[in-house]
Write an enzyme that holds these catalytic residues in place. Structure first.
Site, PDB file in Angstrom:
ATOM      1  N   ASN A 139       2.195  45.975  63.014  1.00  0.00           N
ATOM      2  CA  ASN A 139       2.751  45.342  64.215  1.00  0.00           C
ATOM      3  C   ASN A 139       3.054  43.862  64.000  1.00  0.00           C
ATOM      4  O   ASN A 139       4.129  43.379  64.373  1.00  0.00           O
ATOM      5  CB  ASN A 139       1.799  45.529  65.399  1.00  0.00           C
ATOM      6  CG  ASN A 139       1.569  47.006  65.704  1.00  0.00           C
ATOM      7  OD1 ASN A 139       2.235  47.864  65.136  1.00  0.00           O
ATOM      8  ND2 ASN A 139       0.622  47.298  66.583  1.00  0.00           N
ATOM      9  N   THR A 179      48.776  30.277  82.101  1.00  0.00           N
ATOM     10  CA  THR A 179      47.706  30.691  83.008  1.00  0.00           C
ATOM     11  C   THR A 179      48.207  31.990  83.636  1.00  0.00           C
ATOM     12  O   THR A 179      49.413  32.150  83.853  1.00  0.00           O
ATOM     13  CB  THR A 179      47.423  29.653  84.117  1.00  0.00           C
ATOM     14  OG1 THR A 179      48.591  29.537  84.934  1.00  0.00           O
ATOM     15  CG2 THR A 179      47.096  28.287  83.550  1.00  0.00           C
ATOM     16  N   HIS A 180      47.288  32.910  83.864  1.00  0.00           N
ATOM     17  CA  HIS A 180      47.661  34.244  84.370  1.00  0.00           C
ATOM     18  C   HIS A 180      48.682  34.912  83.461  1.00  0.00           C
ATOM     19  O   HIS A 180      49.481  35.732  83.915  1.00  0.00           O
ATOM     20  CB  HIS A 180      48.229  34.159  85.801  1.00  0.00           C
ATOM     21  CG  HIS A 180      47.467  33.240  86.699  1.00  0.00           C
ATOM     22  ND1 HIS A 180      46.379  33.643  87.431  1.00  0.00           N
ATOM     23  CD2 HIS A 180      47.614  31.906  86.955  1.00  0.00           C
ATOM     24  CE1 HIS A 180      45.901  32.611  88.118  1.00  0.00           C
ATOM     25  NE2 HIS A 180      46.622  31.547  87.831  1.00  0.00           N
ATOM     26  N   SER A 227      51.874  52.380  59.922  1.00  0.00           N
ATOM     27  CA  SER A 227      51.690  53.626  60.648  1.00  0.00           C
ATOM     28  C   SER A 227      51.845  54.794  59.678  1.00  0.00           C
ATOM     29  O   SER A 227      52.634  54.726  58.745  1.00  0.00           O
ATOM     30  CB  SER A 227      52.739  53.718  61.762  1.00  0.00           C
ATOM     31  OG  SER A 227      52.959  55.065  62.123  1.00  0.00           O
ATOM     32  N   LYS A 235      56.494  50.349  61.386  1.00  0.00           N
ATOM     33  CA  LYS A 235      55.399  49.672  62.092  1.00  0.00           C
ATOM     34  C   LYS A 235      54.608  48.712  61.216  1.00  0.00           C
ATOM     35  O   LYS A 235      54.397  48.942  60.035  1.00  0.00           O
ATOM     36  CB  LYS A 235      54.412  50.706  62.662  1.00  0.00           C
ATOM     37  CG  LYS A 235      54.920  51.516  63.822  1.00  0.00           C
ATOM     38  CD  LYS A 235      55.337  50.683  65.040  1.00  0.00           C
ATOM     39  CE  LYS A 235      54.194  49.916  65.636  1.00  0.00           C
ATOM     40  NZ  LYS A 235      53.180  50.795  66.225  1.00  0.00           N
ATOM     41  N   ASN A 239      51.032  46.633  62.186  1.00  0.00           N
ATOM     42  CA  ASN A 239      50.089  46.475  63.298  1.00  0.00           C
ATOM     43  C   ASN A 239      48.997  45.453  63.003  1.00  0.00           C
ATOM     44  O   ASN A 239      48.574  45.293  61.860  1.00  0.00           O
ATOM     45  CB  ASN A 239      49.427  47.820  63.609  1.00  0.00           C
ATOM     46  CG  ASN A 239      50.438  48.885  63.995  1.00  0.00           C
ATOM     47  OD1 ASN A 239      51.455  48.586  64.626  1.00  0.00           O
ATOM     48  ND2 ASN A 239      50.176  50.117  63.593  1.00  0.00           N
ATOM     49  N   GLU A 271      42.765  44.074  66.812  1.00  0.00           N
ATOM     50  CA  GLU A 271      42.351  45.136  67.738  1.00  0.00           C
ATOM     51  C   GLU A 271      40.899  45.547  67.502  1.00  0.00           C
ATOM     52  O   GLU A 271      40.139  45.788  68.443  1.00  0.00           O
ATOM     53  CB  GLU A 271      43.271  46.355  67.589  1.00  0.00           C
ATOM     54  CG  GLU A 271      44.675  46.081  68.099  1.00  0.00           C
ATOM     55  CD  GLU A 271      45.626  47.233  67.803  1.00  0.00           C
ATOM     56  OE1 GLU A 271      45.211  48.397  67.893  1.00  0.00           O
ATOM     57  OE2 GLU A 271      46.785  46.954  67.448  1.00  0.00           O
ATOM     58  N   TYR A 323       2.282  45.929  71.428  1.00  0.00           N
ATOM     59  CA  TYR A 323       3.235  46.714  70.649  1.00  0.00           C
ATOM     60  C   TYR A 323       3.358  48.125  71.221  1.00  0.00           C
ATOM     61  O   TYR A 323       2.374  48.761  71.585  1.00  0.00           O
ATOM     62  CB  TYR A 323       2.798  46.806  69.172  1.00  0.00           C
ATOM     63  CG  TYR A 323       3.782  47.609  68.337  1.00  0.00           C
ATOM     64  CD1 TYR A 323       4.884  47.002  67.766  1.00  0.00           C
ATOM     65  CD2 TYR A 323       3.633  48.990  68.170  1.00  0.00           C
ATOM     66  CE1 TYR A 323       5.819  47.727  67.038  1.00  0.00           C
ATOM     67  CE2 TYR A 323       4.559  49.727  67.440  1.00  0.00           C
ATOM     68  CZ  TYR A 323       5.649  49.089  66.884  1.00  0.00           C
ATOM     69  OH  TYR A 323       6.570  49.810  66.168  1.00  0.00           O
TER      70      TYR A 323
HETATM   71  N1  ARG Z   1       8.273  50.856  61.890  1.00  0.00           N
HETATM   72  C1  ARG Z   1       7.643  50.213  63.009  1.00  0.00           C
HETATM   73  C2  ARG Z   1       8.599  49.302  63.736  1.00  0.00           C
HETATM   74  O1  ARG Z   1       9.630  49.052  63.254  1.00  0.00           O
HETATM   75  C3  ARG Z   1       6.481  49.402  62.565  1.00  0.00           C
HETATM   76  C4  ARG Z   1       5.305  50.249  62.504  1.00  0.00           C
HETATM   77  C5  ARG Z   1       4.365  50.045  63.598  1.00  0.00           C
HETATM   78  N2  ARG Z   1       3.954  51.349  63.913  1.00  0.00           N
HETATM   79  C6  ARG Z   1       2.902  51.648  64.593  1.00  0.00           C
HETATM   80  N3  ARG Z   1       2.653  52.896  64.771  1.00  0.00           N
HETATM   81  N4  ARG Z   1       2.099  50.745  65.064  1.00  0.00           N
HETATM   82  O2  ARG Z   1       8.315  48.828  64.797  1.00  0.00           O
END
Ligand code: ARG
Length: 473
Positions: A126, A171-172, A293, A299, A301, A306, A333
């Site tokens: 985490n 404008t517009h 095209s 054409k 383009n 785009e 987390y």
């Molecule tokens: N792969 C996870 C992520 O991208 C990170 C792992 C955390 N996983 C967990 N079970 N605490 O967030």
């Protein structure tokens, strides 16, 4: 990809040794779970940042007395080996590698044995993944800013090379007042300058290390997050571990910055689609930056323009998708957060494609100055200059507006040319103001689109580029 990590059951539990949590589980993970959970396909691009985070963490473990110098060098050497494998694209993934963190730890343990098994001490994926994405964003958003800068430079080059070209300002989408092409090109450059500013401010704000927050609440081990933050070159360190692992504000911010940048490029693209049409004919694309095209032989383009317009929708989708993902999450987390990476990577990839292509398209296009001038030379385009001429003769503006408006109406009704009506009613001095050239020459208010103030705008723009260059470096 090989089927299974070739290490055996390290703790003799007899259960599947290929997950990081197998000690607690009597059954291996189901295929459907793993298929949904695995993120290695897209998060492997964090390898560089994961290695950097691990290096700093290992040094922290040494300083905390949790591993000795031999173990430290064994892990650091394994990390260097992993780096070489990634650089030479020879790192071997197993389909049991859930994510980049798991894959690297698995390989380090293969290479460094028991020492490798200490790598994850005091750390969770985490805080690890949050660290990785911040490091990734710091580098990649700066790289995007550098591409924006390069486009701004091209706009300046083209403005300087065509400093006398005149086109209608709209404008517009109705012709409104003649302006210099340089003024028009730089208008986009100023918007892009705000994009660079915003990206670099976001980089400054995300420059906080979450490493050491652990899974959510820190650790009983004597770790020093400030020291690892410093080693990783972060400007500061978290002060609340729950916030550190759950904060994805910086990803949302990055996606907003990229979306607004994409919107700017979309608007610019829309103009180039118009400008390169036969109806406008203001610019001609070089063949290398245009498409043809499959059916219609004649054409040519403006697909780049785009796609710039089209991809902005996708990038806004990435931003909105992430915000919706975040909005219901309790601290800290939650696995939902894994959904942050694909939109982030996609938006950075897409904007990089757009920036390179648009830059090349504008750098190589030919401006048709005659067509622009022709469009800016309609009899009525400088009507405001005649009204302002009256104002300088003490006619209240509302009255001046209606006097000139009435002459325009008579002209449009077919009575006579505006020039001859103005000559008759107001005199030749007023009629002389009706050309695009005199309108450009007489425009004097600061920041306006005429020739009197272009030099000061050009130097302000160059100064902005100088400031940006410092931010990006
Ligand atoms: N792969 C996870 C992520 O991208 C990170 C792992 C955390 N996983 C967990 N079970 N605490 O967030």
């Amino acid at each position: 990809m090989s089927e299974r990590a070739p290490h055996d059951d390290p703790d003799g539990s007899g259960t599947d040794p290929t997950t990081l949590w197998h000690g607690r589980f009597a059954e291996p993970p189901n295929e459907a779970l793993m298929a949904m959970s695995i993120s290695i396909r897209f998060d492997q691009r964090l390898w560089r940042d994961d290695l950097a985070g691990s290096r700093a963490h290992v040094n922290g473990l040494l300083r905390a007395g949790i591993i000795d110098t031999d173990e430290t060098s064994a892990i650091q050497e394994a990390l260097s080996q992993v780096e070489r494998e990634f650089e030479t694209e020879s790192f071997e993934f197993f389909d049991t590698d859930e994510d980049i963190h798991t894959a690297i730890e698995r390989r380090v343990t293969e290479l460094a044995g028991d020492a490798g098994a200490k790598l994850h001490t005091g750390r969770s994926r985490n805080d690890q993944v949050a660290t990785d994405i911040r490091l990734w964003c710091r580098r990649e958003l700066t790289a995007v800013a550098a591409k924006v800068f390069a486009l701004q430079q091209v706009l300046l080059d083209r403005a300087e090379a065509h400093r006398y070209a005149i086109l209608p300002g709209y404008t517009h989408l109705q012709r409104a007042q003649p302006v210099l092409l340089a003024h028009h090109l730089l208008a986009h450059g100023w918007a892009l300058g705000r994009d660079v500013d915003r990206l670099m401010q976001s980089v400054a704000r995300l420059d906080v290390s979450p490493l050491g927050a652990g899974a959510l609440g820190g650790s009983s081990l004597p770790l020093d997050p400030a020291a690892t933050a410093e080693e990783l070159g972060f400007a500061s360190v978290f002060t609340n571990s729950l916030d550190a692992v759950s904060d994805r504000d910086f990803v949302a911010e990055a996606l907003f910055d990229l979306s607004l940048l994409a919107v700017h490029l979309s608007r610019l693209g829309e103009e180039w689609i118009l400008w390169t049409s036969e109806e406008f004919g203001f610019a001609t694309l070089t063949d290398a930056f245009a498409t043809g095209s499959s059916m219609l032989p004649q054409k040519k383009n403006a697909d780049i323009a785009e796609l710039a317009r089209g991809k902005s929708g996708r990038m806004i989708g990435n931003l909105v998708g992430l915000l919706v993902t975040l909005k219901g999450l309790p601290l800290a987390y939650n696995r939902d957060l894994q959904e942050d990476k694909e939109p982030l990577f996609d938006s950075v990839d897409q904007i990089s494609l757009v920036l390179d292509a648009i830059r090349g398209m504008i750098a190589t296009a030919r401006f048709n100055e005659a067509a622009m001038r022709e469009a800016a030379s309609s009899q009525t385009v400088a009507a405001i200059d005649v009204a302002e001429w009256l104002v300088q003769r003490n006619v209240p503006f509302r009255q001046a507006h209606s006097i000139v408006g009435a002459l325009v109406r008579r002209h449009l009704a077919g009575e006579a040319s505006l020039d001859s009506l103005v000559t008759t009613e107001l005199g030749p001095e007023a009629a002389a103001l009706l050309s695009a050239d005199s309108s450009i020459a007489n425009r004097r208010s600061p920041g306006g689109g005429g020739s009197q103030t272009l030099d000061s705008q050009l130097s302000a723009y160059r100064a902005m580029l100088g400031r940006e260059q410092q931010l990006i470096e």
